[in-house]
Design a protein around this motif. Structure first.
Motif, PDB file in Angstrom:
ATOM      1  N   SER A 127      10.396  14.988 -16.879  1.00  0.00           N
ATOM      2  CA  SER A 127      10.483  13.884 -17.843  1.00  0.00           C
ATOM      3  C   SER A 127       9.185  13.088 -17.876  1.00  0.00           C
ATOM      4  O   SER A 127       9.183  11.865 -17.906  1.00  0.00           O
ATOM      5  N   PRO A 155      19.264   6.698 -17.687  1.00  0.00           N
ATOM      6  CA  PRO A 155      19.454   7.823 -18.605  1.00  0.00           C
ATOM      7  C   PRO A 155      18.869   7.525 -19.983  1.00  0.00           C
ATOM      8  O   PRO A 155      19.105   6.465 -20.554  1.00  0.00           O
ATOM      9  N   GLY A 157      18.700   9.983 -22.800  1.00  0.00           N
ATOM     10  CA  GLY A 157      18.907  11.112 -23.688  1.00  0.00           C
ATOM     11  C   GLY A 157      18.626  10.781 -25.134  1.00  0.00           C
ATOM     12  O   GLY A 157      18.108  11.616 -25.889  1.00  0.00           O
ATOM     13  N   ARG A 162      17.267  16.299 -23.880  1.00  0.00           N
ATOM     14  CA  ARG A 162      17.929  16.931 -22.745  1.00  0.00           C
ATOM     15  C   ARG A 162      17.235  16.575 -21.423  1.00  0.00           C
ATOM     16  O   ARG A 162      16.040  16.307 -21.358  1.00  0.00           O
ATOM     17  N   LEU A 495      23.512  18.927 -28.448  1.00  0.00           N
ATOM     18  CA  LEU A 495      23.617  17.745 -27.598  1.00  0.00           C
ATOM     19  C   LEU A 495      23.579  16.497 -28.464  1.00  0.00           C
ATOM     20  O   LEU A 495      22.855  16.446 -29.466  1.00  0.00           O
ATOM     21  N   SER A 497      23.293  12.217 -27.788  1.00  0.00           N
ATOM     22  CA  SER A 497      23.114  11.145 -26.816  1.00  0.00           C
ATOM     23  C   SER A 497      22.998   9.814 -27.543  1.00  0.00           C
ATOM     24  O   SER A 497      22.482   9.753 -28.665  1.00  0.00           O
ATOM     25  N   ALA A 519      22.847  10.577 -21.026  1.00  0.00           N
ATOM     26  CA  ALA A 519      21.961  11.734 -21.132  1.00  0.00           C
ATOM     27  C   ALA A 519      22.742  12.967 -20.718  1.00  0.00           C
ATOM     28  O   ALA A 519      23.724  12.882 -19.977  1.00  0.00           O
ATOM     29  N   LYS A 520      22.280  14.124 -21.202  1.00  0.00           N
ATOM     30  CA  LYS A 520      22.923  15.395 -20.861  1.00  0.00           C
ATOM     31  C   LYS A 520      21.861  16.391 -20.401  1.00  0.00           C
ATOM     32  O   LYS A 520      20.784  16.470 -20.994  1.00  0.00           O
ATOM     33  N   THR A 521      22.203  17.126 -19.342  1.00  0.00           N
ATOM     34  CA  THR A 521      21.262  18.063 -18.739  1.00  0.00           C
ATOM     35  C   THR A 521      21.875  19.457 -18.719  1.00  0.00           C
ATOM     36  O   THR A 521      22.660  19.795 -17.822  1.00  0.00           O
ATOM     37  N   SER A 525      17.123  23.080 -17.762  1.00  0.00           N
ATOM     38  CA  SER A 525      16.372  21.968 -18.340  1.00  0.00           C
ATOM     39  C   SER A 525      15.047  21.723 -17.643  1.00  0.00           C
ATOM     40  O   SER A 525      14.078  21.300 -18.277  1.00  0.00           O
ATOM     41  N   LYS A 547      26.519  15.373 -17.239  1.00  0.00           N
ATOM     42  CA  LYS A 547      26.576  14.165 -18.053  1.00  0.00           C
ATOM     43  C   LYS A 547      26.247  12.947 -17.196  1.00  0.00           C
ATOM     44  O   LYS A 547      26.871  12.720 -16.169  1.00  0.00           O
TER      45      LYS A 547
END
Length: 749
Positions: A127, A155, A157, A162, A495, A497, A519-521, A525, A547
């Protein structure tokens, strides 16, 4: 004051019409369209504010549609002036100015990333962004071309898509301005490191400018005479249309690094070290200058970025920005790392440590295009600042395997007196055809809006939807048959977010907010590498995305005539579906369980107490716990690794007069646990944790004349011995630098 824009004709009417259609497609109100047709820009009133050292009013991202004071999220901005004052040369050093960030070493040193961060208890190494676009690559990121570093925690997202459980770090590049300037610095560090940087800006024509930033560094890392570092960097940029409604930027950055890799030293003898054998448990520590590698170990990094950005004012309060980036980085590393201690006799002089040969040969590529429109308007009696956009992204990581048999066999090293000239046997480095090639393609769309309901209340919200597709092609070599076996694994999905915040302003200079974000991973990722479906890990394509959600209650205040920003936040982050389990081997059905919770408090202050006294400070607490888990480090009640309960940082400087200033800072890092399973015995665990430490730094600067200033930085003033990073087994550590000085000459014209 009042600024009047020069009259101009919009000669490219077809382009304008296309832009307006794009606005309509993204949901912008048609009421602003007529304004864009005017041939003369409206009069704009600008209130000039004095620049405050260390303090930023806004972040660079157009997705953050309000000033930092009114943004319902914890965001730290580290400006270039602070980076220069501290003599920081890398992003890792710059990030010491914000609490809650720790570094990881990985297992046996074979990590693929130069900068490996953990933030608020979650990995953040994937990130890292440059100018709002995700940055890939195994490179230790340099600070010579950085305008500011922005750290958004929690988070994110909705902001970046992702895999954003921790938040993100955004590096803002230096770009041309119309002000001609030239600056250079030359630093000499105790121990032999020499570093030079240059920053030159020149304007041309009626609206163009050129800027060149350059860097060269050579020398050994202080505290280890063997770790030679050589770096070169070049960042040219050019801009057209500055001061006009249409601005075009073309800029690039090129880094070359030639380093001796750091495999760390044995942790034996360090405070907290534990071993079942009494002799090892009570053994003295090794010399910090020991190097356990083999002469010829190397690490070479090439990293290149090329960016084109266009900004076009569709109307006085509506701006379209399009950015295209191509990037490529390559790491080629062969290093020797330590492994197992042995005591062949009772005499410590004959004790040894085994060594492993390791290799990384990896290439990362990225191609991205982003289009964003920011517009301010009034609708339904409410003032809106709306940011909408589309992102197209292709990321790829290709890793080639060198068989361990080709790397040679290193003899065990004497524990207290290793020999870098020990002979290797069977060293014939070559690829065996095995590889892993992972690729992720993403199409995302987003919208963010700050709605000013009245002078006291604001709503802030954002939504991002994206379609991702990850595929991994790989080949492995059967050591018995010497035959390659290939595989193809893929995963795709959608996805969504969100983020939302309610903000109350008791006064114009203060805010209180309550915010939610998620956020979703999905699998793969971090490095686009999906695992076979029989593997019980987070990269199994049979799994659904993890999640992460965050709730934050905070307040922000600008005090002392807006010269000092104060922030405070309570947060709770929860990550679910973290641990996969195979529930039916016949149907290959997987279940996911697990809940990890991280909560704490973060306080910050940045700006000026008086005109001569500047300060930046922060303190963060983290309480981490697995609420639903499996076994071992993931058992219920376990904490998160490398997550100190308390971390803090402070830097302050005082300008006595126009020529002389002093400064200094304190960094505190609480204990970072490696052994987090509450039921695990201590026997044989090596270092169970990185002990807490406090480090003090100091600075003094003296301006010789209007063009030349000298700066002396003294690091680790009290010569504190401390562990910087620890590997997963606790057997190998890298140390923080001992006390040393750096003298810098800064020249400006």
């Amino acid at each position: 004051m009042t600024i009047r824009s020069r009259k101009h004709t919009l000669a490219t009417q077809p382009l304008l019409n296309q832009s307006l259609l794009a606005m309509a497609a993204l949901g912008l109100p048609l009421s602003v369209h007529a304004q864009a047709q005017e041939k003369t820009m409206a009069e704009v009133k600008v209130e000039a504010a004095a620049d405050v050292p260390y303090k930023a009013e806004r972040a660079s991202s157009p997705k953050l549609t309000a000033p930092l004071l009114d943004t319902p999220q914890t965001i730290s901005v580290i400006r270039k002036e602070l980076i220069q004052e501290q003599g920081a040369s890398s992003i890792v050093e710059a990030l010491r100015n914000t609490p809650g960030i720790t570094l990881q070493l990985g297992e046996n040193g074979n990590t693929s990333a130069g900068d490996t961060f953990q933030m608020r208890g979650f990995s953040a190494q994937s990130s890292i962004f440059v100018d709002g676009i995700r940055d890939l690559g195994a490179v230790t990121r340099e600070a010579f071309n950085i305008e500011q570093v922005e750290v958004a925690k929690g988070p994110a997202g909705a902001d970046i898509g992702r895999g954003a459980a921790a938040g993100y770090i955004n590096l803002v590049s230096k770009l041309p301005t119309r002000e001609d300037a030239a600056a250079a610095s030359l630093s000499f560090t105790q121990g032999g490191v020499k570093r030079g940087t240059a920053d030159v800006t020149r304007s041309f024509g009626s609206s163009g400018a050129f800027r060149l930033n350059a860097m060269a560094q050579d020398g050994s890392v202080h505290g280890s005479n063997a770790l030679e570092r050589k770096s070169k960097g070049l960042a040219p940029s050019v801009a057209w249309g500055l001061g006009t409604p249409t601005r075009v930027y073309l800029f690039s950055q090129h880094i070359r690094q030639d380093n001796v890799p750091d495999g760390g030293i044995p942790s034996v003898g360090m405070a907290g070290f534990y071993n079942a054998g009494e002799a090892l448990r009570n053994a003295p520590r090794v010399d910090r200058n020991n190097w356990y590698g083999i002469d010829g170990d190397y690490e070479k990094v090439d990293a290149d970025l090329l960016t084109a950005k266009i900004e076009h004012e569709l109307a006085p309060k509506t701006t379209l920005t399009n950015t295209t980036r191509w990037g490529k980085s390559k790491m080629d590393r062969i290093m020797t790392g330590i492994y197992t201690l042995a005591m062949p006799t009772t005499a410590p002089s004959s004790w040894t440590v085994s060594r492993l040969r390791q290799s990384v040969l990896q290439e990362n590529k990225i191609l991205a295009n982003t289009t964003n429109i920011v517009s301010e308007f009034t609708l339904g009696g409410w003032q809106h600042t709306l940011s909408t956009g589309i992102e197209l992204l292709s990321e790829e990581q290709f890793a080639t395997t060198r068989p361990s048999t080709s790397l040679g066999t290193a003899p065990a090293a004497n524990l207290y007196h290793p020999n870098r000239n020990d002979a290797l046997s069977g060293f014939k480095p070559a690829e065996n055809g095995a590889f892993t090639n992972g690729k992720t393609e993403t199409v995302g769309a987003y919208a963010f809006d700050t709605i000013k309901l009245n002078e006291q209340w604001q709503l802030n919200g954002g939504l991002r939807v994206e379609r991702y597709s990850t595929s991994t092609d790989s080949a492995t070599l059967n050591a018995t048959t010497n035959v390659l076996a290939g595989s193809h694994v893929e995963k795709s999905g959608n996805l969504a977010s969100v983020k939302a915040g309610l903000l109350y302003k008791p006064t114009a200079d203060g805010s209180v907010y309550l915010a939610y974000a998620n956020a979703k991973t999905p699998p793969g990722s971090a490095n686009h590498s999906l695992a076979a479906q029989t593997a019980a890990n987070a990269n199994n394509p049979a799994l659904k995305p993890q999640k992460t959600t965050n709730v934050e209650l905070g307040t922000k205040w600008d005090v002392i005539q807006k010269q000092l920003a104060l922030t405070a936040a309570l947060y709770r982050t929860t990550n679910k579906d973290e641990f996969p389990q195979l529930v039916d081997a016949v149907t290959n059905t997987w279940a996911q369980l697990g809940e990890r919770r991280v909560q704490g408090v973060e306080l910050g202050a940045v700006g000026q107490i008086t005109r001569a006294w500047s300060v930046t400070a922060g303190i963060a607490t983290m309480d981490t716990e697995i609420k639903e888990g499996t076994t071992g480090n993931n058992a219920v009640g376990a904490a998160s690794r490398w997550s100190p309960k308390v971390s803090a940082t402070m830097w302050t400087a005082y300008q006595f007069n126009a020529t002389f200033a002093i400064g200094g800072g304190v960094r505190y890092m609480g204990e970072q646990k490696r052994l987090v399973d509450p039921g695990q015995a201590a026997a044989g665990v090596n270092m169970p944790a990185i002990p807490h430490y406090t480090v003090v730094d100091a600075m003094a600067s003296y301006k010789l004349n209007k063009n030349v200033a000298l700066q002396l930085n003294l690091y680790n003033v009290f010569d504190k011995f401390y562990i910087n990073t620890l590997n997963n087994s606790g057997a190998r550590a890298t140390l923080g630098a001992p006390r040393y000085a750096q003298l810098t000459a800064n020249v400006q014209f």
